[in-house]
Design a protein around this motif. Structure first.
Motif, PDB file in Angstrom:
ATOM      1  N   TRP A   1       9.783   7.722   3.975  1.00  0.00           N
ATOM      2  CA  TRP A   1       9.524   7.312   2.593  1.00  0.00           C
ATOM      3  C   TRP A   1       8.521   8.238   1.925  1.00  0.00           C
ATOM      4  CZ3 TRP A   1       8.150   3.723   6.555  1.00  0.00           C
ATOM      5  CH2 TRP A   1       6.789   3.488   6.720  1.00  0.00           C
TER       6      TRP A   1
ATOM      7  N   ASP B   1       0.627   4.911   2.084  1.00  0.00           N
ATOM      8  CA  ASP B   1      -0.101   5.407   3.256  1.00  0.00           C
ATOM      9  C   ASP B   1      -1.102   6.498   2.890  1.00  0.00           C
ATOM     10  OD1 ASP B   1       1.045   3.707   5.127  1.00  0.00           O
ATOM     11  OD2 ASP B   1       2.802   4.999   5.357  1.00  0.00           O
TER      12      ASP B   1
ATOM     13  N   ARG C   1       5.373   6.776  14.680  1.00  0.00           N
ATOM     14  CA  ARG C   1       5.182   7.149  13.282  1.00  0.00           C
ATOM     15  C   ARG C   1       4.406   8.441  13.155  1.00  0.00           C
ATOM     16  NH1 ARG C   1       0.282   5.985  10.102  1.00  0.00           N
ATOM     17  NH2 ARG C   1       0.747   5.202   8.023  1.00  0.00           N
TER      18      ARG C   1
ATOM     19  N   HIS D   1       0.814  -1.206   0.000  1.00  0.00           N
ATOM     20  CA  HIS D   1       0.000   0.000   0.000  1.00  0.00           C
ATOM     21  C   HIS D   1       0.854   1.265   0.000  1.00  0.00           C
ATOM     22  CE1 HIS D   1       1.225  -0.455   4.162  1.00  0.00           C
ATOM     23  NE2 HIS D   1       0.884   0.808   4.383  1.00  0.00           N
TER      24      HIS D   1
ATOM     25  N   HIS E   1       4.702   0.081   0.119  1.00  0.00           N
ATOM     26  CA  HIS E   1       5.431  -0.702   1.116  1.00  0.00           C
ATOM     27  C   HIS E   1       4.544  -1.743   1.768  1.00  0.00           C
ATOM     28  CE1 HIS E   1       3.510   2.589   3.273  1.00  0.00           C
ATOM     29  NE2 HIS E   1       3.560   1.859   4.368  1.00  0.00           N
TER      30      HIS E   1
HETATM   31 MN    MN Z   1       1.936   1.899   5.788  1.00  0.00          MN
END
Ligand code: MN
Ligand code: OGA
Length: 292
Positions: free
Chosen positions: A259, A108, A282, A106, A266
């Motif tokens: 990223w 994000d 995150r 996917h 990813h």
């Molecule tokens: Mn993700």
């Protein structure tokens, strides 16, 4: 560089204090050049992570956090809504953040209208056994994948739009992994509505064409018969993750991995289990205004 094409590491920075404008510019340029960059050996708290993240742009709040969903009560999260834990660690029966992020390939927040420019994931604890680190994160270069498509497919994809769905993914994961509750239509309706994005996006900075459909969230292509849409998506899902486009990030404790969500997709690797612990914090940066 860490990989053939995407992936690089940066050594010698200290993110506990703000980077100078000149150094930050180099970091951001490296992100656009390599799509995935690891800043090694960082010992930062939630605030230092979000302060660093905000240098790239406004931060986002994950769909799971701002939903009024029952699920959010079962998880321990940092006070800041902009930072989430990704972890398999449980405290008093409650999961520290999300324990099933990245089950499928996917990008994000592709299911949001405003997509994500970048994700920043900081490794607080990595699972290690007998000197081997588990829980790598896999990446695929979706610009290289687009470039490698046959010419007739590129022509076919031009101008197509696809629906990306968070709701669809929720119950699929619930059925397959059993680690989240199956939700009713009413509960699912509290999540964001499906988002419509181009199948091929032009990267806002590099201007490269990027494949922007993923097995994790893309439901269907608009204005196309259902079977044809399913066949085309299936072809693209297989194509986009071919070995030649891939980089696998082997984590070191302290990595701040950043990223570019337009340039890569990813997926997590679930090759570890308690008592091995994995704990990440995150945040995600909002896409530049005016781009999908
Ligand atoms: Mn993700
Ligand atoms: C994420 C994600 C993968 C991983 O945080 O968005 O997909 O390996 N994580 O933790």
């Amino acid at each position: 560089p860490l990989g053939n094409d995407i992936g690089a590491e940066i050594i010698g920075l200290d993110l506990r204090k703000p980077l100078s404008a000149a150094v930050f510019e180099e970091v951001e340029a490296a992100l656009f050049k390599y799509a995935v960059i690891a800043i090694r050996k960082q010992d930062i708290d939630t605030t230092q992570l979000s302060d660093f993240g905000r240098r790239f742009g406004p931060l986002q709040i994950s769909g799971r956090r701002h939903s009024k969903n029952k699920d959010s009560e079962k998880r321990i999260q940092p006070d800041s809504l902009e930072v989430n834990y990704i972890s398999n660690v449980k405290v008093d029966g409650k999961n520290l953040g999300s324990d099933d992020a990245g089950r499928y390939w996917h990008s994000d927040l592709c299911y949001e209208t405003r997509t994500s420019k970048a994700t920043i994931l900081h490794a607080i604890e990595v699972p290690v056994k007998d000197g081997v680190v588990y829980g790598a994160t896999q990446f695929t270069d979706v610009a290289a994948a687009y470039d490698a498509l046959p010419g007739d497919v590129k022509i076919r994809l031009a101008g197509l739009m696809a629906a990306n769905s968070f709701r669809l993914m929720w119950n699929r994961k619930a059925r397959q992994f059993g680690n989240r509750p199956l939700l009713s239509e009413e509960e699912l309706s509290k999540f964001p509505p499906d988002a419509i994005h181009p199948v091929v996006r032009s990267h806002p900075v590099t201007k490269r064409k990027c494949l922007y459909v993923c097995e994790g969230y893309t439901d269907h292509i608009l204005d196309m018969p259902e079977q044809e849409s399913r066949d085309l998506l299936e072809f693209l899902f297989v194509h986009v993750i071919k070995d030649e486009f891939r980089y696998q990030h082997e984590w070191q404790q302290g990595d701040v991995l950043i990223w570019d969500n337009c340039a890569v997709q990813h997926k997590a690797t679930f090759d570890y289990a308690p008592p091995l612990r994995r704990l990440m914090q995150r945040c995600t940066v909002q896409e530049i205004a005016g781009t999908h």
